[in-house]
Design an enzyme around this catalytic site. Structure first.
Site, mmCIF file in Angstrom:
data_model
loop_
_atom_site.group_PDB
_atom_site.id
_atom_site.type_symbol
_atom_site.label_atom_id
_atom_site.label_comp_id
_atom_site.label_asym_id
_atom_site.label_seq_id
_atom_site.Cartn_x
_atom_site.Cartn_y
_atom_site.Cartn_z
ATOM 1 N N ARG A 255 0.803 -1.218 0.000
ATOM 2 C CA ARG A 255 0.000 0.000 0.000
ATOM 3 C C ARG A 255 0.840 1.275 0.000
ATOM 4 O O ARG A 255 0.572 2.203 -0.749
ATOM 5 C CB ARG A 255 -0.933 0.044 1.214
ATOM 6 C CG ARG A 255 -2.236 -0.671 1.011
ATOM 7 C CD ARG A 255 -2.676 -1.308 2.296
ATOM 8 N NE ARG A 255 -1.728 -2.347 2.638
ATOM 9 C CZ ARG A 255 -1.850 -3.619 2.262
ATOM 10 N NH1 ARG A 255 -2.877 -3.989 1.583
ATOM 11 N NH2 ARG A 255 -0.927 -4.520 2.570
ATOM 12 N N THR A 256 1.832 1.317 0.861
ATOM 13 C CA THR A 256 2.607 2.560 0.947
ATOM 14 C C THR A 256 3.326 2.806 -0.375
ATOM 15 O O THR A 256 3.329 3.920 -0.897
ATOM 16 C CB THR A 256 3.607 2.478 2.116
ATOM 17 O OG1 THR A 256 2.892 2.096 3.279
ATOM 18 C CG2 THR A 256 4.285 3.808 2.349
ATOM 19 N N HIS B 6 6.312 5.797 11.205
ATOM 20 C CA HIS B 6 5.677 5.741 9.882
ATOM 21 C C HIS B 6 4.825 7.015 9.764
ATOM 22 O O HIS B 6 3.593 6.963 9.806
ATOM 23 C CB HIS B 6 4.825 4.481 9.788
ATOM 24 C CG HIS B 6 4.458 4.065 8.403
ATOM 25 N ND1 HIS B 6 4.570 4.902 7.307
ATOM 26 C CD2 HIS B 6 3.972 2.884 7.920
ATOM 27 C CE1 HIS B 6 4.160 4.255 6.226
ATOM 28 N NE2 HIS B 6 3.809 3.032 6.570
ATOM 29 N N LYS C 249 27.809 -3.856 -2.142
ATOM 30 C CA LYS C 249 29.241 -3.778 -2.468
ATOM 31 C C LYS C 249 29.991 -2.996 -1.411
ATOM 32 O O LYS C 249 31.151 -2.650 -1.579
ATOM 33 C CB LYS C 249 29.435 -3.093 -3.828
ATOM 34 C CG LYS C 249 28.856 -3.845 -5.000
ATOM 35 C CD LYS C 249 29.246 -3.097 -6.275
ATOM 36 C CE LYS C 249 28.516 -3.615 -7.493
ATOM 37 N NZ LYS C 249 28.682 -2.696 -8.623
ATOM 38 N N ARG D 167 11.732 3.537 2.409
ATOM 39 C CA ARG D 167 11.356 2.637 3.507
ATOM 40 C C ARG D 167 12.552 1.722 3.747
ATOM 41 O O ARG D 167 13.073 1.104 2.815
ATOM 42 C CB ARG D 167 10.139 1.815 3.109
ATOM 43 C CG ARG D 167 9.922 0.641 4.033
ATOM 44 C CD ARG D 167 8.625 -0.061 3.785
ATOM 45 N NE ARG D 167 7.502 0.739 4.240
ATOM 46 C CZ ARG D 167 6.280 0.240 4.426
ATOM 47 N NH1 ARG D 167 6.026 -1.010 4.202
ATOM 48 N NH2 ARG D 167 5.302 1.015 4.845
#
Ligand code: NCD
Length: 353
Positions: free
Chosen positions: A84-85, A168, A113, A134
């Protein structure tokens, strides 16, 4: 790995002292913590989102919206699972004409790396005008915004779309917007009883939502969970300082009849120290069953940030009190408003209606 000077001392500063770093010309530029939002900002964003929804009702309005940020590009750096986000940010960008690119699998970026966060972020900034991220690392978005504001010549906004178990902030925006819409003709958010139920210890959505609820008068929060998943002290302290009433209980049935909002969350078992350990805890009395509805107020609001497991019986989905599908869609509208405000293109809308 090279470490940029200053990060360690910045990281340890209180949030209140860090917030000015994430503002440009008195406007929120980077969205990192929920505490950055105040009531005026929320009220403005709600009215902006409502206006955008009206404009988007027809083709000419939609075409107009697509011109507003068509000179911008955004990177969605989502290296933690998201449906959803991710989709609501992606579609929010599309509505505004922002072009997007994405990195979703950490194994495909140069992090593997051994590249430092700082070098990676500065590289991103060479190509885009906005970073939405996120990350499992709680400080990632903050560090990205810090490095761009303090070390890079090209400064661009960073939006935290979920930081580990911590925050959030944009979910909190859509959650409070959903409550505001549900109660717009019923006295607004102030004075409401809010139940937060589930894994409150590791659920970042409820942690962030508490900080926005604290901006309203006379809110009462009931934290309902087994003791293993109780809300953490930092949030309880925040509420105490902000004079928000709360209670802690493991008896959902007892508090349900008084609730104006019931916000359920899932078990956050991806954060288990030992895989599967939290599955041993019985959560059956922390879910909402169809039979529970008859004990609830007629116009109460049932919410869930999703994904859902069995916290809310699917039979509840067609009840008028179920707001979780609206909640997901509200996420797109409020994120459109947020992106417009960050780029200070929101005033363009004033002349449109
Ligand atoms: C939440 C999250 O990722 O924190 N989902 C979301 O963004 N809507 C809740 C969760 O995963 O349980």
């Amino acid at each position: 790995m090279q470490i940029y000077e200053g990060w360690d001392s910045f990281k340890n500063m209180p949030i209140i002292d860090k917030m000015p770093y994430f503002k440009h010309n008195d406007n929120i530029f980077d969205v990192i913590y929920t505490q950055q939002f105040d009531r005026n900002y929320l009220d403005y964003l709600f009215s902006l989102a409502d206006k955008i929804r009206k404009i988007a009702k027809n083709k000419s309005g939609k075409d107009f919206l697509q011109t507003i940020l068509s000179d911008k590009r955004a990177l969605l750096f989502f290296v933690q699972p998201s449906t959803r986000t991710f989709l609501s940010f992606l579609t929010a960008c599309q509505v505004l004409g922002v072009q997007t690119c994405e990195i979703r699998d950490p194994s495909t970026s140069s992090e593997v790396k051994g590249e430092s966060v700082e070098d990676m972020i500065r590289t991103f900034s060479s190509y885009v005008d906005l970073i939405i991220t996120r990350h499992v690392d709680e400080g990632f978005a903050e560090r990205a915004a810090w490095v761009l504001n303090t070390h890079a010549k090209r400064s661009l906004p960073v939006i935290n779309a979920g930081s580990g178990k911590d925050e959030h902030p944009t979910q909190a925006l859509l959650d409070i917007y959903t409550i505001q819409r549900a109660y717009s003709n019923k006295g607004g958010i102030s004075g409401k009883n809010v139940i937060l139920v589930g894994d409150l210890k590791r659920g970042r959505t409820v942690r962030s939502l508490c900080k926005l609820l604290a901006l309203y008068d006379d809110i009462k929060i009931s934290f309902v969970s087994p003791k293993e998943f109780a809300m953490r002290e930092d949030v309880l302290d925040f509420l105490t300082i902000n004079k928000v009433k709360f209670e802690i209980t493991d008896n959902l049935k007892q508090v349900l009849p008084l609730a104006d909002v019931v916000y359920a969350t899932r078990l956050q078992d991806e954060h288990d120290a030992v895989k599967g350990e939290s599955r041993l805890i019985d959560l059956s009395s922390f879910s909402l069953q169809y039979e529970n509805l008859r004990f609830m107020k007629e116009d109460s609001v049932i919410m869930h940030p999703f994904p859902r497991r069995n916290e809310i019986d699917v039979k509840i989905d067609n009840d008028k009190r179920a707001h979780y599908w609206k909640q997901a869609r509200n996420g797109m509208w409020i994120r459109i408003a947020l992106i417009l405000k960050i780029f200070q293109r929101d005033k363009i809308l004033i002349d449109w209606l």
